[in-house]
Design a protein around this motif. Structure first.
Motif, short mmCIF file in Angstrom:
data_model
loop_
_atom_site.label_atom_id
_atom_site.label_comp_id
_atom_site.label_asym_id
_atom_site.label_seq_id
_atom_site.Cartn_x
_atom_site.Cartn_y
_atom_site.Cartn_z
N THR A 8 0.84 -1.20 0.00
CA THR A 8 0.00 0.00 0.00
C THR A 8 0.87 1.25 0.00
N VAL A 9 0.38 2.29 -0.68
CA VAL A 9 1.07 3.58 -0.68
C VAL A 9 0.06 4.66 -0.32
N ASP A 10 0.49 5.61 0.47
CA ASP A 10 -0.33 6.77 0.80
C ASP A 10 -0.34 7.70 -0.41
N ILE A 11 -1.44 8.39 -0.61
CA ILE A 11 -1.57 9.28 -1.77
C ILE A 11 -0.44 10.30 -1.83
N SER A 12 0.04 10.75 -0.68
CA SER A 12 1.11 11.75 -0.65
C SER A 12 2.45 11.18 -1.12
N ALA A 13 2.59 9.85 -1.09
CA ALA A 13 3.84 9.20 -1.50
C ALA A 13 3.75 8.58 -2.89
N LEU A 14 2.62 8.78 -3.57
CA LEU A 14 2.44 8.23 -4.91
C LEU A 14 3.40 8.92 -5.88
N PRO A 15 4.26 8.16 -6.56
CA PRO A 15 5.21 8.79 -7.49
C PRO A 15 4.49 9.56 -8.60
N ALA A 16 5.09 10.66 -9.03
CA ALA A 16 4.49 11.49 -10.09
C ALA A 16 4.33 10.71 -11.39
N ASP A 17 5.21 9.75 -11.62
CA ASP A 17 5.16 8.97 -12.86
C ASP A 17 4.47 7.61 -12.68
N ALA A 18 3.70 7.47 -11.60
CA ALA A 18 3.03 6.20 -11.32
C ALA A 18 2.05 5.84 -12.44
N VAL A 19 2.03 4.56 -12.82
CA VAL A 19 1.03 4.07 -13.77
C VAL A 19 -0.17 3.63 -12.94
N LEU A 20 -1.27 4.37 -13.09
CA LEU A 20 -2.45 4.19 -12.26
C LEU A 20 -3.48 3.32 -12.97
N LEU A 21 -3.94 2.28 -12.29
CA LEU A 21 -4.98 1.40 -12.79
C LEU A 21 -6.23 1.64 -11.96
N ASP A 22 -7.27 2.15 -12.59
CA ASP A 22 -8.53 2.47 -11.91
C ASP A 22 -9.49 1.30 -12.11
N VAL A 23 -9.91 0.65 -11.02
CA VAL A 23 -10.77 -0.53 -11.11
C VAL A 23 -12.21 -0.25 -10.72
N ARG A 24 -12.59 1.04 -10.66
CA ARG A 24 -13.98 1.39 -10.35
C ARG A 24 -14.87 1.08 -11.55
N GLU A 25 -16.16 1.07 -11.31
CA GLU A 25 -17.11 0.78 -12.38
C GLU A 25 -17.27 2.00 -13.29
N GLN A 26 -17.90 1.80 -14.44
CA GLN A 26 -17.98 2.83 -15.47
C GLN A 26 -18.59 4.14 -14.98
N ASP A 27 -19.67 4.06 -14.19
CA ASP A 27 -20.31 5.29 -13.72
C ASP A 27 -19.39 6.08 -12.79
N GLU A 28 -18.60 5.39 -11.99
CA GLU A 28 -17.65 6.06 -11.10
C GLU A 28 -16.55 6.73 -11.93
N TRP A 29 -16.05 6.01 -12.93
CA TRP A 29 -15.03 6.53 -13.84
C TRP A 29 -15.53 7.78 -14.55
N LEU A 58 2.23 -1.54 -10.82
CA LEU A 58 0.97 -0.86 -11.15
C LEU A 58 0.43 -0.32 -9.84
N TYR A 59 -0.05 0.91 -9.86
CA TYR A 59 -0.69 1.51 -8.69
C TYR A 59 -2.19 1.41 -8.92
N VAL A 60 -2.87 0.65 -8.06
CA VAL A 60 -4.28 0.33 -8.27
C VAL A 60 -5.14 1.19 -7.35
N VAL A 61 -6.21 1.76 -7.94
CA VAL A 61 -7.08 2.67 -7.19
C VAL A 61 -8.54 2.32 -7.44
N CYS A 62 -9.36 2.50 -6.41
CA CYS A 62 -10.83 2.41 -6.53
C CYS A 62 -11.39 3.62 -5.79
#
Length: 109
Positions: A8-29, A58-62
């Motif tokens: 796990t990473v805290d949002i404040s420590a997320l690298p600027a060049d992080a590849v973010l994978l968003d796994v929320r559903e379409q309406d949330e996206w 991969l940095y995964v977010v919901c």
């Protein structure tokens, strides 16, 4: 359910060049997402796993971190390097990071 072994990473420590994978559903996206994020909803994840970027990790977010933790657990079990973004998109918004809507327009949440 959260497992202590999920990286796990805290949002404040997320690298600027992080590849973010968003796994929320379409309406949330559609309601707002990180501009550079790759969208693969958790409900379609296994069927669409071939669409994942090759980036390591991969940095995964919901929305808050529960679904993304499950996806990270799965990816780690598959031998991939993945990190859960603690607090999800709620933490992303609270930290003042930029969002775009489904039509690509930037906005402040």
């Amino acid at each position: 359910m959260f497992q202590p072994s999920v990286p796990t990473v805290d949002i404040s420590a997320l690298p600027a060049d992080a590849v973010l994978l968003d796994v929320r559903e379409q309406d949330e996206w559609d309601a707002g997402h990180a501009e550079s994020a790759v969208h693969v909803p958790m409900s379609q994840f296994v069927a669409r796993i071939g669409e994942l970027p090759d980036a390591e990790p991969l940095y995964v977010v919901c929305r808050v971190g529960g679904r993304s933790a499950q996806v990270v657990q799965y990816l780690v079990a598959q031998g991939r390097s993945a990190v859960n973004v603690d607090g999800g998109m709620l933490a992303w918004e609270a930290s003042g990071r930029a969002l775009v809507s489904d039509n690509g327009e930037a906005f402040v949440a």
